[in-house]
Each structure stands twice: as C-alpha cells, then as structure tokens.
Design an enzyme around this catalytic site. Structure first.
Site, short mmCIF file in Angstrom:
data_model
loop_
_atom_site.label_atom_id
_atom_site.label_comp_id
_atom_site.label_asym_id
_atom_site.label_seq_id
_atom_site.Cartn_x
_atom_site.Cartn_y
_atom_site.Cartn_z
N ASP A 134 1.61 -6.47 -1.26
CA ASP A 134 0.41 -7.29 -1.06
C ASP A 134 -0.68 -6.82 -2.02
OD1 ASP A 134 -1.88 -8.62 -0.10
OD2 ASP A 134 -1.08 -8.65 1.94
N THR B 266 12.71 -11.79 -7.15
CA THR B 266 12.25 -12.00 -5.78
C THR B 266 11.53 -13.34 -5.63
OG1 THR B 266 10.01 -11.09 -5.97
CG2 THR B 266 11.81 -9.51 -5.70
N ASP C 32 5.53 0.91 10.07
CA ASP C 32 4.62 1.29 8.99
C ASP C 32 5.29 2.33 8.09
OD1 ASP C 32 2.56 2.19 7.39
OD2 ASP C 32 1.32 2.95 9.02
N ASP D 248 2.60 -8.82 -10.01
CA ASP D 248 2.19 -9.87 -10.95
C ASP D 248 0.67 -10.02 -10.99
OD1 ASP D 248 2.10 -10.83 -8.34
OD2 ASP D 248 2.50 -12.90 -8.91
N LYS E 22 -8.90 -9.46 -3.26
CA LYS E 22 -10.35 -9.45 -3.14
C LYS E 22 -10.85 -8.01 -3.26
CE LYS E 22 -10.66 -13.63 -0.31
NZ LYS E 22 -11.09 -14.21 0.99
N PHE F 48 8.54 -13.74 -4.42
CA PHE F 48 7.17 -13.58 -4.87
C PHE F 48 7.09 -13.57 -6.40
CE2 PHE F 48 7.22 -11.66 -0.62
CZ PHE F 48 6.21 -12.40 -0.02
N GLU F 49 8.13 -13.06 -7.04
CA GLU F 49 8.16 -13.07 -8.51
C GLU F 49 8.23 -14.50 -9.03
OE1 GLU F 49 10.61 -10.91 -12.15
OE2 GLU F 49 11.32 -10.76 -10.08
N GLU G 88 13.27 1.04 0.09
CA GLU G 88 12.48 -0.10 -0.36
C GLU G 88 11.38 -0.35 0.65
OE1 GLU G 88 12.73 -4.79 -1.71
OE2 GLU G 88 14.57 -3.71 -1.25
#
Length: 230
Positions: free
Chosen positions: A134, A209, A111, A170, A138, A211-212, A59
C-alpha cells in the site's frame, strides 16, 4: 517505551471488510487448518511446519495470491510463507494452494510486523518478497508505509547472511523512500547502483501482479529494489 507503543499503533494496513465469495469462505473455513499457520507468540520451527529443511522466503501482502502460488509452484525446493490480513485474499490463496496441490506454501492472516517480531527466528529466512505494498500516497499517511527503518532492521535481523529483500512499487516517491531506507540499513547492500535491472539473474523471477497491471495501465513506471544481507 511510550515511543515504541506509539510506533506500533501506526499500522501499515487497514483490514477492509470486502465481499467474501462462497469459494473464499469455504477455503477459510476448511483449508486454513491444512495450509495455514496460526499466529502465536512463540518462535516457530520451519522444519516442523514444512517437513523439510528447504530455505524459507516470506511474502508480505500477497493480494489475491495469483503471483504467490506461481512462484511457489516454480520453485518446489523453496518454502514460502505468505502473510496478509485481507480475508478475501487469504481465502483465495488458500483455495489455490489446495487445488494446485502445493506443499511448499503456507498462509498467515496476521500483522506481518508482529509475526516477524514474535515468531520468526533471527537469521532464519532466505528472503522477503514485498510486491506493491500500500503506497499510502497522501503525505499525511506516509508514516503508515511498511518500508520504514524500524521494520527494515527487523527484516534484516531475520535474514540469513546472503538473504535478500525484494521490494517493488509503481509509486515513484515510495520507490525513492524504499531506496533511502534500505540503503540506510548497515546490514544490507545492493548489487545495483539504484533500482534493480529487469534482465539481472540476481533478481528472482516473479509473475506480474494485479496491482502491477493496474499501474502499467496508468503508465506508471515499475521500480524494483533488491538488497542482500552482508
């Protein structure tokens, strides 16, 4: 060579300091040696790390780790390596692993591109989970997005035949980009004409999650891409 150096200088993340709680700091100090994998520039042996020959899924970007530990707990016959660079999140997941008694989940704080390129054998992973990376929404920052042709090729090279890439976002324009990039990789194919359907047995279970939930609160549509190595 100069083009390669330039590409690697554009990272898909920024290590934000964030506030580390006492619980997270304690986990980083005491549990990383127990449940973590240290980054090093050499190929690792999964059997040695986990003590078994179960399939391994990676993951990339796990947030606070809540979804990650639930997936690992639900699938004790699969091993998981969770990679992230955000110290509070790493500490939170380490604490969860320790207190839930999970033996099939390891954490790396590095990383993910370098981890894959330098530590993961080709043809070794059963799958990748990339949940709500992420979006770098922009336009001038789009080049920082994790899902790009070079990285997708690297992931495909590390998968066993039949292994999968499961990516969720999303942000509509990122979802479109994911589809374009993943479909552009010749080693991959999708069982779906477009995005994955929620009721498909092909797509692994995942918990919702943080963020979801934020995306749904803003009435964003969750779009899932699921691709398999030929």
């Amino acid at each position: 060579m100069e083009e390669e150096k330039f590409r690697r200088s554009i990272r898909s993340f920024i290590v934000r300091s964030g506030r580390i709680t006492n619980l997270q700091k304690n986990a980083l100090d005491n549990y990383m040696p127990l449940h973590g994998i240290e980054y090093r520039n050499e190929i690792i042996d999964f059997n040695e790390i986990f003590g078994n020959a179960y399939p391994v899924i990676m993951e990339i970007g796990f947030g606070d780790g809540t979804t990650t530990w639930q997936i690992a707990q639900r699938n004790p016959d699969i091993n998981y390596i969770a990679v992230d660079v955000y110290p509070p999140g790493v500490g939170a997941l380490l604490d969860l692993i320790h207190n839930k008694g999970l033996t099939n989940l390891k954490v790396m704080s590095h990383d993910a591109v370098e981890v894959l390129e330098n530590m993961i054998p080709c043809g070794s992973l059963r799958g990748f989970h990339i949940f709500f990376p992420d979006p770098w929404h922009k336009k001038r920052h789009n080049k920082r997005r994790l899902i790009n042709p070079e990285f997708v090729k690297t992931m495909a090279d590390r998968l066993v035949s039949g292994g999968y890439i499961y990516a969720v976002t999303d942000w509509e324009d990122y979802a479109v980009q994911m589809q374009q990039v993943l479909r552009g990789e010749s080693a991959l194919e999708s069982p779906f004409e477009s995005y994955a359907t929620e009721d498909s047995d092909l797509v692994p279970w995942r918990a919702q999650t943080k963020f979801e939930r934020k995306g749904l609160d803003k009435d964003r549509i969750i779009r899932e891409s699921f691709f398999i190595k030929k």
